[in-house]
Structures are given as C-alpha cells and as structure tokens.
Design a protein around this motif. Structure first.
Motif, PDB file in Angstrom:
ATOM      1  N   ARG A  73      13.106   2.637  -8.172  1.00 34.91           N
ATOM      2  CA  ARG A  73      13.627   2.228  -6.860  1.00 34.91           C
ATOM      3  C   ARG A  73      12.672   2.770  -5.810  1.00 34.91           C
ATOM      4  O   ARG A  73      12.247   3.910  -5.895  1.00 34.91           O
ATOM      5  N   GLY A  74      12.354   1.965  -4.842  1.00 35.64           N
ATOM      6  CA  GLY A  74      11.430   2.440  -3.806  1.00 35.64           C
ATOM      7  C   GLY A  74      11.710   1.759  -2.493  1.00 35.64           C
ATOM      8  O   GLY A  74      12.777   1.186  -2.288  1.00 35.64           O
ATOM      9  N   GLU A  75      10.741   1.840  -1.598  1.00 43.03           N
ATOM     10  CA  GLU A  75      10.874   1.096  -0.343  1.00 43.03           C
ATOM     11  C   GLU A  75       9.507   0.864   0.269  1.00 43.03           C
ATOM     12  O   GLU A  75       8.509   1.410  -0.192  1.00 43.03           O
ATOM     13  N   ALA A  76       9.492   0.022   1.290  1.00 41.79           N
ATOM     14  CA  ALA A  76       8.226  -0.315   1.935  1.00 41.79           C
ATOM     15  C   ALA A  76       7.616   0.936   2.567  1.00 41.79           C
ATOM     16  O   ALA A  76       8.338   1.844   2.993  1.00 41.79           O
ATOM     17  N   LEU A  77       6.296   0.969   2.605  1.00 41.93           N
ATOM     18  CA  LEU A  77       5.602   2.075   3.281  1.00 41.93           C
ATOM     19  C   LEU A  77       5.756   1.904   4.788  1.00 41.93           C
ATOM     20  O   LEU A  77       5.974   0.785   5.266  1.00 41.93           O
ATOM     21  N   PRO A  78       5.592   2.984   5.540  1.00 37.35           N
ATOM     22  CA  PRO A  78       5.543   2.824   6.999  1.00 37.35           C
ATOM     23  C   PRO A  78       4.429   1.828   7.351  1.00 37.35           C
ATOM     24  O   PRO A  78       3.385   1.814   6.681  1.00 37.35           O
ATOM     25  N   PRO A  79       4.640   0.996   8.392  1.00 36.84           N
ATOM     26  CA  PRO A  79       3.705  -0.093   8.684  1.00 36.84           C
ATOM     27  C   PRO A  79       2.234   0.323   8.789  1.00 36.84           C
ATOM     28  O   PRO A  79       1.357  -0.383   8.299  1.00 36.84           O
ATOM     29  N   ASP A  80       1.949   1.483   9.386  1.00 34.22           N
ATOM     30  CA  ASP A  80       0.533   1.850   9.532  1.00 34.22           C
ATOM     31  C   ASP A  80      -0.098   2.179   8.178  1.00 34.22           C
ATOM     32  O   ASP A  80      -1.221   1.801   7.885  1.00 34.22           O
ATOM     33  N   GLU A  81       0.659   2.850   7.308  1.00 33.42           N
ATOM     34  CA  GLU A  81       0.134   3.168   5.965  1.00 33.42           C
ATOM     35  C   GLU A  81      -0.110   1.889   5.181  1.00 33.42           C
ATOM     36  O   GLU A  81      -1.104   1.750   4.482  1.00 33.42           O
ATOM     37  N   GLU A  82       0.863   0.974   5.314  1.00 40.87           N
ATOM     38  CA  GLU A  82       0.737  -0.288   4.586  1.00 40.87           C
ATOM     39  C   GLU A  82      -0.488  -1.066   5.082  1.00 40.87           C
ATOM     40  O   GLU A  82      -1.274  -1.587   4.282  1.00 40.87           O
ATOM     41  N   ALA A  83      -0.647  -1.110   6.385  1.00 40.97           N
ATOM     42  CA  ALA A  83      -1.781  -1.845   6.962  1.00 40.97           C
ATOM     43  C   ALA A  83      -3.103  -1.247   6.474  1.00 40.97           C
ATOM     44  O   ALA A  83      -4.044  -1.982   6.147  1.00 40.97           O
ATOM     45  N   ALA A  84      -3.161   0.070   6.373  1.00 36.96           N
ATOM     46  CA  ALA A  84      -4.402   0.716   5.930  1.00 36.96           C
ATOM     47  C   ALA A  84      -4.702   0.328   4.480  1.00 36.96           C
ATOM     48  O   ALA A  84      -5.836   0.043   4.120  1.00 36.96           O
ATOM     49  N   LYS A  85      -3.673   0.308   3.650  1.00 35.76           N
ATOM     50  CA  LYS A  85      -3.882  -0.046   2.238  1.00 35.76           C
ATOM     51  C   LYS A  85      -4.298  -1.506   2.104  1.00 35.76           C
ATOM     52  O   LYS A  85      -5.171  -1.849   1.308  1.00 35.76           O
ATOM     53  N   LEU A  86      -3.671  -2.349   2.914  1.00 36.08           N
ATOM     54  CA  LEU A  86      -4.028  -3.773   2.864  1.00 36.08           C
ATOM     55  C   LEU A  86      -5.474  -3.962   3.313  1.00 36.08           C
ATOM     56  O   LEU A  86      -6.239  -4.712   2.698  1.00 36.08           O
ATOM     57  N   ALA A  87      -5.838  -3.246   4.369  1.00 42.13           N
ATOM     58  CA  ALA A  87      -7.210  -3.370   4.889  1.00 42.13           C
ATOM     59  C   ALA A  87      -8.212  -2.892   3.842  1.00 42.13           C
ATOM     60  O   ALA A  87      -9.310  -3.425   3.729  1.00 42.13           O
ATOM     61  N   ALA A  88      -7.805  -1.901   3.054  1.00 43.95           N
ATOM     62  CA  ALA A  88      -8.700  -1.369   2.019  1.00 43.95           C
ATOM     63  C   ALA A  88      -8.681  -2.248   0.759  1.00 43.95           C
ATOM     64  O   ALA A  88      -9.359  -1.948  -0.224  1.00 43.95           O
ATOM     65  N   GLY A  89      -7.870  -3.313   0.788  1.00 43.86           N
ATOM     66  CA  GLY A  89      -7.834  -4.243  -0.353  1.00 43.86           C
ATOM     67  C   GLY A  89      -7.123  -3.675  -1.567  1.00 43.86           C
ATOM     68  O   GLY A  89      -7.366  -4.099  -2.693  1.00 43.86           O
ATOM     69  N   GLU A  90      -6.228  -2.715  -1.362  1.00 43.97           N
ATOM     70  CA  GLU A  90      -5.513  -2.132  -2.516  1.00 43.97           C
ATOM     71  C   GLU A  90      -4.534  -3.130  -3.149  1.00 43.97           C
ATOM     72  O   GLU A  90      -3.872  -3.890  -2.443  1.00 43.97           O
ATOM     73  N   ALA A  91      -4.437  -3.078  -4.462  1.00 37.98           N
ATOM     74  CA  ALA A  91      -3.535  -3.992  -5.171  1.00 37.98           C
ATOM     75  C   ALA A  91      -2.082  -3.593  -4.924  1.00 37.98           C
ATOM     76  O   ALA A  91      -1.779  -2.416  -4.738  1.00 37.98           O
ATOM     77  N   PHE A  92      -1.200  -4.571  -4.929  1.00 34.09           N
ATOM     78  CA  PHE A  92       0.224  -4.256  -4.772  1.00 34.09           C
ATOM     79  C   PHE A  92       1.060  -5.282  -5.527  1.00 34.09           C
ATOM     80  O   PHE A  92       0.569  -6.329  -5.942  1.00 34.09           O
ATOM     81  N   ALA A  93       2.315  -4.925  -5.701  1.00 38.33           N
ATOM     82  CA  ALA A  93       3.269  -5.869  -6.299  1.00 38.33           C
ATOM     83  C   ALA A  93       4.411  -6.047  -5.311  1.00 38.33           C
ATOM     84  O   ALA A  93       4.706  -5.137  -4.528  1.00 38.33           O
ATOM     85  N   TRP A  94       5.038  -7.210  -5.339  1.00 44.96           N
ATOM     86  CA  TRP A  94       6.253  -7.407  -4.535  1.00 44.96           C
ATOM     87  C   TRP A  94       7.446  -7.023  -5.386  1.00 44.96           C
ATOM     88  O   TRP A  94       7.637  -7.572  -6.471  1.00 44.96           O
ATOM     89  N   ARG A  95       8.211  -6.081  -4.894  1.00 48.96           N
ATOM     90  CA  ARG A  95       9.426  -5.684  -5.620  1.00 48.96           C
ATOM     91  C   ARG A  95      10.661  -6.114  -4.848  1.00 48.96           C
ATOM     92  O   ARG A  95      10.701  -6.009  -3.619  1.00 48.96           O
ATOM     93  N   LEU A  96      11.669  -6.530  -5.592  1.00 45.36           N
ATOM     94  CA  LEU A  96      12.955  -6.844  -4.979  1.00 45.36           C
ATOM     95  C   LEU A  96      13.611  -5.521  -4.583  1.00 45.36           C
ATOM     96  O   LEU A  96      13.688  -4.593  -5.395  1.00 45.36           O
ATOM     97  N   SER A  97      14.092  -5.422  -3.371  1.00 47.86           N
ATOM     98  CA  SER A  97      14.773  -4.202  -2.939  1.00 47.86           C
ATOM     99  C   SER A  97      16.274  -4.349  -3.188  1.00 47.86           C
ATOM    100  O   SER A  97      16.953  -5.138  -2.533  1.00 47.86           O
ATOM    101  N   LEU A  98      16.794  -3.571  -4.121  1.00 49.32           N
ATOM    102  CA  LEU A  98      18.244  -3.651  -4.383  1.00 49.32           C
ATOM    103  C   LEU A  98      19.034  -3.179  -3.161  1.00 49.32           C
ATOM    104  O   LEU A  98      20.111  -3.693  -2.870  1.00 49.32           O
ATOM    105  N   LYS A  99      18.455  -2.218  -2.464  1.00 52.40           N
ATOM    106  CA  LYS A  99      19.125  -1.701  -1.268  1.00 52.40           C
ATOM    107  C   LYS A  99      19.286  -2.817  -0.223  1.00 52.40           C
ATOM    108  O   LYS A  99      20.364  -3.029   0.336  1.00 52.40           O
TER     109      LYS A  99
END
Ligand code: GLU
Length: 276
Positions: A122-148
C-alpha cells in the motif's frame, strides 16, 4: 438469460492439462446453457508471449474439440482500450505513480506492521515536487490503484461490493491485493485491467477459471465498479495437480497437450484423465 463465457490463455507456453480443464469446463458450460464461448488471447506481456505458443493454442484447442467464435480478440492489438481505461482512473485520481523498485516494495512490506504479503503493498503518490523531479530524470514508474482513494470515491458502496461465485454471494475484499499495479511506465496495462475490460467489452456473463484465480475476483469487481462495467458471475474449478502433488505449470512438459497427443492420447483420453 444470456450466457457468455470465455477461455483466456496467455501464449507464454504450451497448454497443459490444467488449461484443458479450464477450456473444457467453460466450453461445456456454454453448450449446456445454450450460450456462447469466446477464446481470447491475453498477450499483453510482449516480453513473454510468443507467436508459436499462440498458434499452438489454436491447434491444441481444436484437437480437444473446443469450438470458439471468430474473430479471436488478441489483447496486444487493443492496447489503446486499456490505456483509455487507465486514463479514466488517472483523471479521477484513483491511481498513483509508484517509483519504487521491486526490492524497495519488498522492503516496505517487510517493514509493514502486520507482516503483509508481497501483494499487499500500500502506498501513495509522492509530493508533487518529488514526483516532478523523478519524471524529469526519466525514472521508471508503475501506476498503482489506490485502495484508499477507491474507498473514498465509492463510500459505503465499497463495503457493499458483493459478487457471486459457486458458493453463493461473497463479500469482496480488495485489500487481499493491496494497491495493485495497473500499468507500467512503458506498458499500458496489467492482466487485471485488460482482463476486466475485455470481459465487459465482450459481454462475458460467466467467468469460469481455475481456483488459482479465486482471489482475483475480489479485485476485479472493484475495478468493474470503478470503471462502471457490468459484473459477471464467477465460477472456479479445481486445479489439476502434477505427479509431485503441486499444481501444473507451463514447465511441466509431460502434461502438455502436445506431449499427450504425441504419446498417442486422444481427446477422449484427456477428458477421462480430467475426470479421474
Ligand atoms: N490469461 C490468464 C492466464 O493465462 C487467465 C486469465 C483469466 O482467466 O482471467 O492465467
């Protein structure tokens, strides 16, 4: 009442006795009900799917005496459908990007308070700035369904999710799965998303499959609710065990339908073996 069922193999190996039981159980049920039987090729995992295994599926099923409707839906030809379904979940903020590696997911689970199983992440989205940095760096990710988020979106309907299987009504427990991966960065859909989407698109009223997928229904009915898709009835059949008492896997070459055929077995022999 209409009756539409299906057999949905993945062309990642040769069909074995377990697949024979699945396909014949569904095919016979359709015949008995005067309904329809669909064959679907679940080949979205292009790293593992092979054309020769797909050709073998058609050949082995025809030999068994299973008859299906044409054209056969091949999931790899419909990736845009699954992408659209995913986009609708993204638009409603029901999924989040997960940048964790498999190892990091395993560690998060190991550190979870109740010793959750691998699939219970179980997890959650990263804070927007962290997420943007990872996206800009081209890091791989998966889309997870949030049960919450799913629970918040559905409210009381989440807890009222019920499906029918061979034992009667069952209350759905999507928590069995945790936040499942619905798609990866460069891969538009998971089995769960594609299978649920196609069952609805193809008008499947009865999902008949092995006991090993019993838990999948708990998640699939949640996806149906979130995507506003009709809910089929579920039926599970026993698993065919190998000589070692373990369930058959694609690596059990001796139990493949082609090996049995080469040893001179007939489709009737296969049916008799499944009844034994
Ligand atoms: N493609 C899946 C498999 O080969 C079957 C999925 C299903 O019947 O829902 O295990």
């Amino acid at each position: 009442m209409s009756f539409v069922t299906r057999f949905a193999p993945s062309p990642t190996g040769y069909l074995h006795l377990g697949h024979a039981l699945s396909s014949l159980t569904a095919f016979d049920a359709a015949r008995e009900a005067g309904g329809r039987f669909i064959l679907r090729i679940e080949d979205i995992d292009q790293g593992r799917a092979r054309p020769e295994f797909e050709a073998a599926i058609f050949e082995d099923l025809a030999w068994l005496g299973v008859e299906w409707e044409e054209p056969v839906r091949r999931q790899s030809a419909h990736l845009a459908d699954y992408e659209a379904a995913l986009q609708s979940l993204i638009a409603r903020n029901l999924v989040y990007r997960c940048f964790r590696t498999r190892k990091e997911v395993a560690e998060a689970i190991a550190n979870a308070p109740h010793g959750a199983a691998e699939e219970m992440f179980r997890g959650e989205a990263l804070p927007p700035d962290e997420e943007a940095a990872k996206l800009a760096a081209g890091e791989a990710f998966a889309w997870r369904l949030s049960l919450k988020k799913a629970r918040a979106a559905l409210g009381p309907a989440y807890f009222a999710l019920v499906f029918e299987d061979e034992n009667g009504p069952v209350r759905a427990e999507p928590e069995k799965h945790g936040d499942v991966i619905l798609a990866r960065k460069d891969f538009p859909a998971s089995y769960h998303l594609a299978s649920v989407w196609d069952d609805a698109l193809q008008g499947v009223t009865h999902v008949i499959r092995g006991e090993d997928l019993r838990d999948a229904a708990h998640l699939h009915v949640l996806l149906q609710k979130l995507l506003d898709l009709p809910q089929p009835v579920y039926r599970h059949h026993r698993l065919v065990l190998g000589e070692d008492g373990k369930r058959l896997a694609k690596r059990d070459a001796a139990a493949t339908l082609r090996a049995l055929r080469e040893r001179g077995k007939t489709p009737e022999d296969v049916r008799a073996m499944l009844e034994a």
